[in-house]
Scaffold this active site. Structure first.
Site, short mmCIF file in Angstrom:
data_model
loop_
_atom_site.label_atom_id
_atom_site.label_comp_id
_atom_site.label_asym_id
_atom_site.label_seq_id
_atom_site.Cartn_x
_atom_site.Cartn_y
_atom_site.Cartn_z
N ASP A 1 1.05 -1.27 -0.07
CA ASP A 1 -0.07 -0.06 -0.01
C ASP A 1 1.11 1.22 -0.03
O ASP A 1 1.80 1.50 1.14
CB ASP A 1 -0.83 -0.10 1.20
CG ASP A 1 -1.89 1.31 1.58
OD1 ASP A 1 -1.55 2.15 0.66
OD2 ASP A 1 -2.75 1.02 2.39
N HIS A 2 0.96 1.87 -1.32
CA HIS A 2 2.01 3.07 -1.33
C HIS A 2 1.77 3.93 -0.22
O HIS A 2 2.78 4.97 0.09
CB HIS A 2 2.08 3.56 -2.65
CG HIS A 2 0.81 4.14 -3.02
ND1 HIS A 2 -0.18 3.49 -3.84
CD2 HIS A 2 0.23 5.18 -2.88
CE1 HIS A 2 -1.13 4.24 -3.95
NE2 HIS A 2 -0.98 5.39 -3.45
N HIS B 1 -5.93 2.60 2.42
CA HIS B 1 -5.14 3.66 3.10
C HIS B 1 -5.44 3.88 4.58
O HIS B 1 -4.76 3.90 5.25
CB HIS B 1 -5.31 4.92 2.35
CG HIS B 1 -4.80 4.77 0.82
ND1 HIS B 1 -3.66 3.99 0.65
CD2 HIS B 1 -4.94 5.29 -0.34
CE1 HIS B 1 -3.37 3.81 -0.88
NE2 HIS B 1 -4.14 4.86 -1.33
#
Length: 340
Positions: free
Chosen positions: A223-224, A286
C-alpha cells in the site's frame, strides 16, 4: 489528528533563527547560476553513501500510462536515478494504450514535470529518457519478452527483474499469466498494488494464481500510502516519543479523527472507480492502515512481522460497518432525503 492526503505541515525553519536548509542550498545554487527550484518543504534526500546502490534492474511497469504511474512511479524512478540510488537500470513500460516509445517518453516527461518534487533539468531528463522503453499490451507475452531481453542486453549479465503491477484487481490475473508465458519469472520480484482483490474470496483466488507462478519470497503486496512520511511518523510519534507514549491510551484520548480531504476529481480514473470504487480505493486500504498505526499496541520490535501481528489484532477487534452508520449518500441518494 487530521491527515490531509497523508501530508503533515512543517515549519519553515527547522531550528531557531534559521531558514530551512533546502532554501540555503537553493540560494547557493542560484548564486552559482545553476538551474534550481526553491523547495521549502518535503523530506530530506537520502545520501547515496548511506544506502548502497541497487543491483542492475529491469523494471517492468504495468499500467505505465495510468494515474499512479504518472503521479508517483515515474517521478519516483527519476528521483531515485538522479539521487544515485538507482544507477544501472532500464524501465520497460506497458499498458493498453497503443503508443510507441517516443509517445511513452512524452507521457513520462509531462508526468515528471508536473509531479516531481524538484525541477527537472534538460540533462537529467535526457539521461532518464534514454532508459525508458515501451511495448503495448497488444504485443502479447512475446512482445514483452523481447523488450525485456533488449533491456537486459544493454545492461549485460543477468540483471534482476522488478515487475510493478500498477493495475486494478481485475487485471492482475492476466498480468501474472503474461509474465508466466513470457518466461519472466526467474530473478524476478513482483510488486502488487492495493487493493489485492475486491473481497476475501477474490483475494484468495488471486493468491492462488500468484502462487502458481511466483514464490512467496518474490511477492510484495504493498500500500504505497505507507511510504508517506506522515504515515511512518505515526509509529515514531507513538513509540519513540517519551511525551506521547505514556499517555496514548483511552484514559487520555477521547477520540481520534482521520480526515483525508480529497482535492482530486475522478478525472481519467472513471474506469477504475467503476470497478473498484472510492471505498475500496481509500477506506479499506489507505485509511485502515493509518487506523491500525493509531490504535495498535506496541510491537515487540519495529520489524514487519511484529508490526503486522499488532495491526491484525486491531482489524480483528473492529466492529462491522452497518448501513445505519452511513454518512453522506448511498447509491447517490443523500442521507435524510426520500426518494420521489
Amino acid at each position: 489528528m487530521h491527515l490531509a492526503n497523508g501530508r503533515r505541515t512543517r515549519p519553515s525553519a527547522h531550528r531557531a533563527g534559521g531558514e530551512h536548509p533546502a532554501v540555503r542550498r537553493d540560494a547557493r545554487a542560484a548564486a552559482c547560476g545553476q538551474d534550481t527550484e526553491v523547495r521549502a518543504h518535503g523530506p530530506e534526500d537520502i545520501s547515496p553513501t548511506a544506502v548502497p546502490p541497487a543491483d542492475p534492474h529491469v523494471v517492468v511497469l504495468f499500467g505505465a500510462t495510468g494515474d499512479l504511474a504518472r503521479r508517483k512511479l515515474l517521478p519516483g524512478l527519476l528521483h531515485l536515478s538522479r539521487s544515485g540510488l538507482l544507477s544501472d537500470y532500464r524501465v520497460v513500460g506497458t499498458s493498453l494504450e497503443d503508443i510507441d516509445v517516443e509517445g511513452f517518453r512524452l507521457v513520462a516527461r509531462e508526468s515528471c514535470e508536473q509531479f516531481a518534487r524538484q525541477h527537472v533539468s534538460l540533462r537529467e531528463w535526457d539521461e532518464f529518457s534514454r532508459k525508458l522503453d515501451y511495448v503495448a499490451g497488444s504485443a502479447g507475452p512475446m512482445g514483452l519478452a523481447d523488450a525485456v531481453a533488449r533491456a537486459e542486453d544493454i545492461l549485460g549479465g543477468e540483471p534482476r527483474r522488478l515487475h510493478y503491477l500498477s493495475v486494478p484487481p481485475s487485471a492482475a490475473v492476466a498480468v501474472v499469466a503474461t509474465l508466466r508465458e513470457a518466461r519472466l519469472v526467474d530473478r524476478a520480484r513482483v510488486i502488487m498494488e492495493k487493493p489485492f482483490g475486491t473481497d476475501l474470496a477474490s483475494a484468495r483466488h488471486l493468491n492462488a494464481i500468484v502462487y502458481g507462478t511466483f514464490g512467496e519470497d518474490q511477492v510484495f503486496r504493498i500500500d504505497h500510502f505507507l511510504g508517506k512520511e506522515a504515515a511512518q511518523n505515526i509509529l515514531a510519534l507513538r513509540f519513540a516519543n517519551g511525551l506521547f507514549e505514556p499517555i496514548w491510551n483511552r484514559q487520555h484520548i477521547e477520540h481520534v479523527q482521520i480526515d483525508v480531504p480529497e482535492t482530486l476529481s475522478v478525472g481519467e480514473r472513471g474506469g477504475f472507480y467503476e470497478q473498484t470504487g472510492a471505498y475500496r480505493d481509500m477506506v479499506v486500504t489507505h485509511l485502515m492502515q493509518v487506523l491500525a498505526f493509531m490504535a495498535m499496541e506496541p510491537p515487540t520490535s519495529l520489524e514487519p512481522g511484529p508490526i503486522n501481528e499488532e495491526k491484525n489484532k486491531v482489524f480483528r477487534s473492529l466492529q462491522p460497518i452497518r448501513v445505519e452508520h452511513r454518512a453522506g449518500s448511498i447509491r447517490g441518494i443523500p442521507s435524510g432525503t426520500r426518494r420521489r
